[in-house]
Design a protein around this motif. Structure first.
Motif, mmCIF file in Angstrom:
data_model
loop_
_atom_site.group_PDB
_atom_site.id
_atom_site.type_symbol
_atom_site.label_atom_id
_atom_site.label_comp_id
_atom_site.label_asym_id
_atom_site.label_seq_id
_atom_site.Cartn_x
_atom_site.Cartn_y
_atom_site.Cartn_z
ATOM 1 N N THR A 188 13.319 -2.653 10.762
ATOM 2 C CA THR A 188 12.000 -2.203 10.331
ATOM 3 C C THR A 188 11.190 -1.843 11.570
ATOM 4 O O THR A 188 11.127 -2.623 12.526
ATOM 5 N N VAL A 189 10.587 -0.661 11.551
ATOM 6 C CA VAL A 189 9.803 -0.186 12.686
ATOM 7 C C VAL A 189 8.509 -1.005 12.777
ATOM 8 O O VAL A 189 7.773 -1.135 11.802
ATOM 9 N N ILE A 190 8.257 -1.552 13.984
ATOM 10 C CA ILE A 190 7.022 -2.310 14.180
ATOM 11 C C ILE A 190 6.069 -1.607 15.152
ATOM 12 O O ILE A 190 4.895 -1.939 15.194
ATOM 13 N N TYR A 225 9.350 8.340 13.349
ATOM 14 C CA TYR A 225 9.240 7.242 12.388
ATOM 15 C C TYR A 225 7.815 6.716 12.415
ATOM 16 O O TYR A 225 7.083 6.935 13.373
ATOM 17 N N ALA A 226 7.442 5.992 11.376
ATOM 18 C CA ALA A 226 6.121 5.365 11.299
ATOM 19 C C ALA A 226 6.299 3.859 11.193
ATOM 20 O O ALA A 226 7.348 3.377 10.744
ATOM 21 N N GLU A 227 5.280 3.126 11.597
ATOM 22 C CA GLU A 227 5.332 1.673 11.480
ATOM 23 C C GLU A 227 5.579 1.294 10.025
ATOM 24 O O GLU A 227 4.983 1.856 9.117
ATOM 25 N N GLY A 228 6.500 0.353 9.823
ATOM 26 C CA GLY A 228 6.854 -0.094 8.484
ATOM 27 C C GLY A 228 8.075 0.611 7.903
ATOM 28 O O GLY A 228 8.634 0.146 6.915
ATOM 29 N N ASP A 229 8.490 1.736 8.499
ATOM 30 C CA ASP A 229 9.688 2.435 8.015
ATOM 31 C C ASP A 229 10.917 1.566 8.215
ATOM 32 O O ASP A 229 11.036 0.846 9.205
ATOM 33 N N ARG A 230 11.837 1.651 7.262
ATOM 34 C CA ARG A 230 13.152 1.021 7.416
ATOM 35 C C ARG A 230 14.079 2.069 8.003
ATOM 36 O O ARG A 230 14.051 3.213 7.580
ATOM 37 N N ILE A 231 14.862 1.664 8.996
ATOM 38 C CA ILE A 231 15.767 2.619 9.628
ATOM 39 C C ILE A 231 17.200 2.121 9.562
ATOM 40 O O ILE A 231 17.460 0.925 9.474
#
Length: 99
Positions: free
Chosen positions: A12-14, A75-81
Motif C-alpha cells: 500500500t502506497v504511503i 500512484y497516489a497515497e492509499g493505492d494498492r500496488i
C-alpha cells in the motif's frame, strides 16, 4: 556479471515523490540519480494490516515494513500496488522502471 533477481512487490502506497518534487525532498544522492524523471514511491510491504494486526504489532514493539520503489508509473497515497521490481543499492530500495 551477477544475476539480478526480480521480485513481486505488493503493498500500500504511503507516500509519493513526483519527478518534479524530487529536489524538495532529502533523498539519498544515489536514489535521487536513479529516480531522475521517475516517481519515488514509499510503500508498506504487504498492504494495510488489519486493526488487530496493528494493535498486536504495537504491543510487540513492531514496526511497518516500509520499502522504496522507483517507478515510471504514477500512484497516489492509499493505492494498492503489485509490480515486478529489482532490488538496488540499500536494503529496501527497488527499481521497477526496468522490470
Amino acid at each position: 556479471m551477477p544475476e539480478t533477481t526480480t521480485e513481486t512487490i505488493t503493498g500500500t502506497v504511503i507516500h509519493v515523490v513526483p519527478p518534479d518534487d524530487r529536489d524538495d525532498h532529502d533523498l539519498d544522492s544515489a536514489l535521487a540519480e536513479r529516480a531522475a524523471g521517475n516517481y519515488v514511491v514509499v510503500c508498506r510491504r504487504g498492504g494495510a494490516p488489519s486493526f488487530l494486526r496493528r494493535v498486536w504489532s504495537l504491543l510487540r514493539g513492531g514496526s511497518i515494513d516500509a520499502i522504496t520503489i522507483v517507478t515510471a508509473d504514477e500512484y497516489a497515497e492509499g493505492d494498492r500496488i503489485a509490480l515486478e521490481a529489482t532490488p538496488v543499492g540499500p536494503t529496501g530500495v527497488y527499481d521497477a522502471t526496468d522490470a
